[in-house]
Design a protein around this motif. Structure first.
Motif, PDB file in Angstrom:
ATOM      1  N   GLY A 310      -3.202 -12.689  -2.501  1.00  0.00           N
ATOM      2  CA  GLY A 310      -4.391 -12.841  -3.546  1.00  0.00           C
ATOM      3  C   GLY A 310      -4.298 -13.720  -4.435  1.00  0.00           C
ATOM      4  N   PHE A 311      -5.459 -13.959  -5.000  1.00  0.00           N
ATOM      5  CA  PHE A 311      -5.679 -14.744  -6.314  1.00  0.00           C
ATOM      6  C   PHE A 311      -6.189 -14.333  -7.359  1.00  0.00           C
ATOM      7  CE2 PHE A 311      -5.316 -17.525  -2.263  1.00  0.00           C
ATOM      8  CZ  PHE A 311      -4.441 -18.442  -2.871  1.00  0.00           C
ATOM      9  N   TYR A 312      -7.165 -13.253  -7.269  1.00  0.00           N
ATOM     10  CA  TYR A 312      -7.777 -12.574  -8.433  1.00  0.00           C
ATOM     11  C   TYR A 312      -7.647 -11.461  -8.922  1.00  0.00           C
ATOM     12  CZ  TYR A 312     -10.462 -16.299  -6.153  1.00  0.00           C
ATOM     13  OH  TYR A 312     -10.720 -17.927  -5.483  1.00  0.00           O
ATOM     14  N   GLU A 313      -6.944 -10.637  -8.400  1.00  0.00           N
ATOM     15  CA  GLU A 313      -6.467  -9.124  -8.812  1.00  0.00           C
ATOM     16  C   GLU A 313      -4.867  -8.916  -8.719  1.00  0.00           C
ATOM     17  OE1 GLU A 313      -9.338  -6.107  -8.067  1.00  0.00           O
ATOM     18  OE2 GLU A 313      -9.635  -7.086  -6.322  1.00  0.00           O
ATOM     19  N   THR A 314      -4.469  -8.417  -9.963  1.00  0.00           N
ATOM     20  CA  THR A 314      -2.946  -8.251  -9.992  1.00  0.00           C
ATOM     21  C   THR A 314      -2.492  -7.011  -9.397  1.00  0.00           C
ATOM     22  OG1 THR A 314      -3.317  -6.777 -12.318  1.00  0.00           O
ATOM     23  CG2 THR A 314      -3.185  -9.102 -12.471  1.00  0.00           C
ATOM     24  N   PRO A 315      -1.324  -7.077  -8.828  1.00  0.00           N
ATOM     25  CA  PRO A 315      -0.982  -5.727  -8.097  1.00  0.00           C
ATOM     26  C   PRO A 315      -1.353  -4.394  -8.717  1.00  0.00           C
ATOM     27  CG  PRO A 315       0.663  -7.573  -7.729  1.00  0.00           C
ATOM     28  CD  PRO A 315      -0.116  -8.041  -8.883  1.00  0.00           C
ATOM     29  N   PRO A 316      -1.168  -4.161 -10.067  1.00  0.00           N
ATOM     30  CA  PRO A 316      -1.479  -2.999 -10.642  1.00  0.00           C
ATOM     31  C   PRO A 316      -2.979  -2.585 -10.503  1.00  0.00           C
ATOM     32  CG  PRO A 316       0.105  -4.246 -12.019  1.00  0.00           C
ATOM     33  CD  PRO A 316      -0.429  -5.072 -11.276  1.00  0.00           C
ATOM     34  N   ARG A 317      -3.718  -3.507 -10.752  1.00  0.00           N
ATOM     35  CA  ARG A 317      -5.145  -3.555 -10.772  1.00  0.00           C
ATOM     36  C   ARG A 317      -5.512  -3.234  -9.243  1.00  0.00           C
ATOM     37  NH1 ARG A 317      -9.892  -7.202 -13.548  1.00  0.00           N
ATOM     38  NH2 ARG A 317     -11.791  -6.029 -12.942  1.00  0.00           N
ATOM     39  N   LEU A 318      -4.829  -3.944  -8.258  1.00  0.00           N
ATOM     40  CA  LEU A 318      -5.257  -3.633  -6.947  1.00  0.00           C
ATOM     41  C   LEU A 318      -4.874  -2.204  -6.596  1.00  0.00           C
ATOM     42  CD1 LEU A 318      -6.601  -5.580  -4.616  1.00  0.00           C
ATOM     43  CD2 LEU A 318      -4.042  -5.963  -3.982  1.00  0.00           C
ATOM     44  N   ILE A 319      -3.652  -1.893  -6.815  1.00  0.00           N
ATOM     45  CA  ILE A 319      -3.170  -0.330  -6.531  1.00  0.00           C
ATOM     46  C   ILE A 319      -4.259   0.641  -7.086  1.00  0.00           C
ATOM     47  CG2 ILE A 319      -1.399   1.203  -6.788  1.00  0.00           C
ATOM     48  CD1 ILE A 319       0.438  -0.916  -6.619  1.00  0.00           C
ATOM     49  N   GLU A 320      -4.654   0.504  -8.259  1.00  0.00           N
ATOM     50  CA  GLU A 320      -5.570   1.436  -9.140  1.00  0.00           C
ATOM     51  C   GLU A 320      -6.874   1.338  -8.316  1.00  0.00           C
ATOM     52  OE1 GLU A 320      -7.657   1.990 -13.530  1.00  0.00           O
ATOM     53  OE2 GLU A 320      -6.313   0.424 -13.173  1.00  0.00           O
ATOM     54  N   LYS A 321      -7.104   0.159  -7.859  1.00  0.00           N
ATOM     55  CA  LYS A 321      -8.449   0.177  -7.399  1.00  0.00           C
ATOM     56  C   LYS A 321      -8.634   0.860  -5.944  1.00  0.00           C
ATOM     57  CE  LYS A 321     -11.938  -3.508  -5.754  1.00  0.00           C
ATOM     58  NZ  LYS A 321     -12.222  -4.962  -5.534  1.00  0.00           N
ATOM     59  N   ALA A 322      -7.390   0.504  -5.252  1.00  0.00           N
ATOM     60  CA  ALA A 322      -7.471   1.384  -3.843  1.00  0.00           C
ATOM     61  C   ALA A 322      -7.441   2.749  -4.107  1.00  0.00           C
ATOM     62  CB  ALA A 322      -6.060   0.474  -3.152  1.00  0.00           C
ATOM     63  N   ALA A 323      -6.727   3.279  -5.056  1.00  0.00           N
ATOM     64  CA  ALA A 323      -6.649   4.651  -4.989  1.00  0.00           C
ATOM     65  C   ALA A 323      -7.833   5.394  -5.500  1.00  0.00           C
ATOM     66  CB  ALA A 323      -5.634   5.050  -6.375  1.00  0.00           C
ATOM     67  N   GLY A 324      -8.686   4.722  -6.213  1.00  0.00           N
ATOM     68  CA  GLY A 324     -10.053   5.186  -6.498  1.00  0.00           C
ATOM     69  C   GLY A 324     -11.095   5.153  -5.218  1.00  0.00           C
ATOM     70  N   VAL A 325     -10.780   4.695  -4.062  1.00  0.00           N
ATOM     71  CA  VAL A 325     -11.639   4.458  -2.860  1.00  0.00           C
ATOM     72  C   VAL A 325     -10.914   4.955  -1.654  1.00  0.00           C
ATOM     73  CG1 VAL A 325     -13.116   2.708  -3.892  1.00  0.00           C
ATOM     74  CG2 VAL A 325     -10.950   2.190  -2.677  1.00  0.00           C
ATOM     75  N   GLY A 326     -10.062   6.227  -2.011  1.00  0.00           N
ATOM     76  CA  GLY A 326      -9.579   6.801  -0.755  1.00  0.00           C
ATOM     77  C   GLY A 326      -8.378   5.994   0.093  1.00  0.00           C
ATOM     78  N   LEU A 327      -7.593   5.120  -0.839  1.00  0.00           N
ATOM     79  CA  LEU A 327      -6.291   4.559  -0.430  1.00  0.00           C
ATOM     80  C   LEU A 327      -5.121   4.751  -1.403  1.00  0.00           C
ATOM     81  CD1 LEU A 327      -7.899   1.122   0.969  1.00  0.00           C
ATOM     82  CD2 LEU A 327      -7.194   3.252   2.536  1.00  0.00           C
ATOM     83  N   PRO A 328      -4.910   5.980  -1.472  1.00  0.00           N
ATOM     84  CA  PRO A 328      -3.747   6.293  -2.427  1.00  0.00           C
ATOM     85  C   PRO A 328      -2.391   5.979  -1.864  1.00  0.00           C
ATOM     86  CG  PRO A 328      -4.286   8.180  -1.828  1.00  0.00           C
ATOM     87  CD  PRO A 328      -5.527   7.289  -0.984  1.00  0.00           C
ATOM     88  N   ASP A 329      -2.533   5.816  -0.657  1.00  0.00           N
ATOM     89  CA  ASP A 329      -1.225   5.661   0.161  1.00  0.00           C
ATOM     90  C   ASP A 329      -0.672   3.970  -0.198  1.00  0.00           C
ATOM     91  OD1 ASP A 329      -1.112   8.128   1.128  1.00  0.00           O
ATOM     92  OD2 ASP A 329      -1.652   7.724   2.953  1.00  0.00           O
ATOM     93  N   LEU A 330      -1.602   3.257  -0.638  1.00  0.00           N
ATOM     94  CA  LEU A 330      -1.098   1.556  -0.921  1.00  0.00           C
ATOM     95  C   LEU A 330       0.031   1.699  -1.977  1.00  0.00           C
ATOM     96  CD1 LEU A 330      -1.782  -1.348  -0.445  1.00  0.00           C
ATOM     97  CD2 LEU A 330      -3.247  -1.027  -2.382  1.00  0.00           C
ATOM     98  N   LYS A 331       0.001   2.412  -2.737  1.00  0.00           N
ATOM     99  CA  LYS A 331       1.216   2.429  -3.811  1.00  0.00           C
ATOM    100  C   LYS A 331       2.348   2.747  -3.156  1.00  0.00           C
ATOM    101  CE  LYS A 331       2.572   3.698  -8.464  1.00  0.00           C
ATOM    102  NZ  LYS A 331       4.103   3.899  -8.175  1.00  0.00           N
ATOM    103  N   LYS A 332       2.402   3.937  -2.419  1.00  0.00           N
ATOM    104  CA  LYS A 332       3.475   4.405  -1.820  1.00  0.00           C
ATOM    105  C   LYS A 332       4.265   3.374  -0.700  1.00  0.00           C
ATOM    106  CE  LYS A 332       3.027   6.996   1.848  1.00  0.00           C
ATOM    107  NZ  LYS A 332       2.476   8.051   2.794  1.00  0.00           N
ATOM    108  N   TYR A 333       3.232   2.710   0.117  1.00  0.00           N
ATOM    109  CA  TYR A 333       3.915   1.644   0.816  1.00  0.00           C
ATOM    110  C   TYR A 333       4.210   0.412   0.099  1.00  0.00           C
ATOM    111  CZ  TYR A 333       1.801   4.323   4.669  1.00  0.00           C
ATOM    112  OH  TYR A 333       1.641   5.544   5.487  1.00  0.00           O
ATOM    113  N   VAL A 334       3.595  -0.016  -0.923  1.00  0.00           N
ATOM    114  CA  VAL A 334       4.120  -0.974  -1.798  1.00  0.00           C
ATOM    115  C   VAL A 334       5.614  -0.684  -2.308  1.00  0.00           C
ATOM    116  CG1 VAL A 334       3.612  -2.306  -3.875  1.00  0.00           C
ATOM    117  CG2 VAL A 334       2.016  -1.827  -2.162  1.00  0.00           C
ATOM    118  N   ASP A 335       5.617   0.705  -2.892  1.00  0.00           N
ATOM    119  CA  ASP A 335       6.969   0.774  -3.449  1.00  0.00           C
ATOM    120  C   ASP A 335       8.146   0.947  -2.346  1.00  0.00           C
ATOM    121  OD1 ASP A 335       5.844   1.073  -5.986  1.00  0.00           O
ATOM    122  OD2 ASP A 335       5.464   3.237  -5.835  1.00  0.00           O
TER     123      ASP A 335
END
Length: 532
Positions: A310-335
């Motif tokens: 991606g070009f427009y959203e940093t990884p921390p912001r992307l993870i935070e955004k995903a957690a707020g819309v039903g995708l909290p697992d994104l951080k787990k899979y990134v880690d």
């Protein structure tokens, strides 16, 4: 078969010994020349000041001695050796320990000034023999031309130079400044010509390299962008030329790649086919990024690795955004490294460098059934110096991803305020197998999100237009949105059998649940299409 038809000459050519090569070590220059410079040949390197001639020549010299060769660098009326070396010290290829035993620097201007071309030739001959140079570089050939009475005199000098260097087996690089429209007499006398350029595209400075001439071997023609960094000169061949003849074969045992969204997966018969490319078309805010993240997270749940490019959203912001819309697992899979977030900072990028970065990382991971989400095509487009390349560029990139069995999603924005649903770049439909359209529709003074499958090659799909909602529980796709009979024109209106305007308007779905609707006519069954 060709031997029989072509006779003995063709067969003899097949067994002809291949010429020895001198590897330059300049990233991808040896790829452009299909194996490196031919040993014993003479090459001219042309370019305006600042285009990278001296850096590239020194880079070749240091890499050559690192591989066991010996190099002689002759300067004519140019910067002093001390100043030149101090500018090179910051480069990763620089190694002062090889100077002067393996890499020897001398100045030839005094001999040139006193005895002309004859004196310079004698100095170079003697120094090359004494140093046993396998690589000779003469920097500042414009000064030598000033001492030639005519072009013919200068060509004779070059002929004598090449005569003794070919006997020694020495490869020669001749560096000359060049300006657009200028004719160089040495271009007809040497075995190869590399032309570097430096020009402005708006506020952006662009460096490029062209192999104008390369005797004895094929080369990648056309312009290739160049950058100068701490690594020295780095060349980025055009992507559509790099992958013009892919060597790998795509997998035939294709599987379905689901989004993990029941309504959407049902409409595409279980998921996208592996190894396919899909365009997510939609205006800002319609949910393209979230849909792409759903695709990556669902793959991780099924044990399939993923990459977000991606070009427009940093990884921390992307993870935070995903957690707020039903995708909290994104951080787990990134880690855990199952999903990799590759963020490209908002800098001036090189189009082909971006493609190289992406493909090289996929090669490095050495995984199977990888899912990729590129967010978005606009990031690549902003890096393009020549916008007309985009169709060929993405066609080549998509084909290479397909050969690597990567299932790719591209997001592409459509205008926010538009009465139609035309693609901003119609040529995109040619290089992707699937197109999914996301958009808003206004109905009774409220906005709704709609999703529809516009195209799917090699698979059946449901062509019905469906409403979808985004909540803290994620994305949910509902049944067919029957009241939007004219959605594809952007002018949704109620059907004649729909409730009258006096009826209270229904509320949009919230928190992933549909609000109660007034009675609706029996929905028309969506047609099923099969595209081949």
């Amino acid at each position: 078969m060709e031997d029989k038809e072509g006779g003995g000459g063709a067969k003899g050519a097949d067994h002809a010994p291949k010429p020895e090569r001198l590897l330059t070590g300049v990233p991808r220059l040896d790829f452009i020349t299909k194996g490196g410079l031919l040993k014993g040949n003479c090459y001219s390197v042309l370019g305006p000041p600042g285009s990278g001639k001296t850096v590239m020549a020194n880079q070749i010299a240091f890499n050559h001695v690192k591989d066991g060769g010996r190099a002689l660098y002759v300067t004519l009326l140019s910067e002093s050796h001390a100043r030149m070396l101090s500018n090179l010290e910051v480069m990763t290829f620089f190694d002062r320990s090889v100077i002067p035993d393996q890499l020897h620097y001398i100045s030839g201007y005094r001999e040139l000034e006193q005895d002309g071309l004859k004196g310079l030739l004698e100095l170079v001959r003697r120094a090359a023999q004494d140093h046993q140079a396998s690589l000779l570089i003469i920097d500042g050939m414009d000064a030598a031309k000033e001492f030639a009475r005519s072009d013919l005199t200068f060509k004779r000098f070059l002929q004598r130079l090449q005569t003794f260097t070919s006997i020694l087996g020495t490869t020669v690089l001749l560096l000359s400044p060049h300006h657009e429209g200028e004719v160089h007499p040495e271009s007809t006398a040497v075995d190869g010509v590399f032309e570097l350029s430096l020009w402005l595209s708006g506020p952006r400075a662009v460096r490029e390299l062209v192999a104008m001439k390369f005797r004895g071997s094929g080369s990648l023609l056309g312009k290739h962008e160049v950058e100068i960094s701490e690594r020295g000169v780095v060349i980025h061949p055009r992507t559509e030329v790099q992958f013009a003849n892919p060597q790998e074969d795509g997998r035939e045992d294709r599987i379905r790649m689901s989004f993990g969204i029941p309504g959407l997966d049902a409409s595409i018969h279980g998921g996208l086919l592996s190894g396919s490319t899909t365009m997510l078309l939609g205006s800002p805010g319609t949910g393209k990024t979230l849909l792409g993240l759903h695709f990556l997270v669902q793959g991780a749940r099924e044990g399939q690795p993923g990459v977000y490019f991606g070009f427009y959203e940093t990884p921390p912001r992307l993870i935070e955004k995903a957690a707020g819309v039903g995708l909290p697992d994104l951080k787990k899979y990134v880690d855990s490294g199952v999903i990799e977030l590759q963020w490209q900072p908002p800098l001036e990028h090189n189009l082909d460098s971006l493609a190289e970065r992406l493909l090289e990382r996929i090669h490095e991971r050495k995984v199977k059934r990888l899912r990729l989400f590129i967010d978005s095509v606009a990031g690549f487009r902003s890096a393009a110096v020549y916008p007309e390349r985009m169709g060929r560029f993405f066609s080549a990139l998509s084909h290479q991803l397909r050969m690597m069995d990567v299932t790719a999603l591209y997001s592409e924005e459509t205008p926010l305020l538009s009465s139609g649903v035309d693609s901003p770049h119609p040529e995109e439909a040619a290089y992707v197998e699937n197109i999914i359209l996301l958009r808003y529709v206004e109905l009774r003074s409220q906005l709704y999100r709609l999703i529809s499958i516009m195209k799917m090659r090699e698979s059946q799909y449901d062509s019905g237009i469906r409403e979808f909602s985004i909540s803290e529980k994620g994305i949910s796709v509902a049944g067919t949105f029957t009241s939007a009979e004219s959605i594809l024109t952007g002018h949704a209106r109620l059907t004649s059998n729909a409730p009258s305007s006096s009826d209270p308007p229904r509320k949009p779905a919230r928190s992933g649940k549909k609000a109660q609707k007034p009675p609706q006519p029996q929905p028309r069954k969506p047609s099923r299409r099969r595209r081949s």
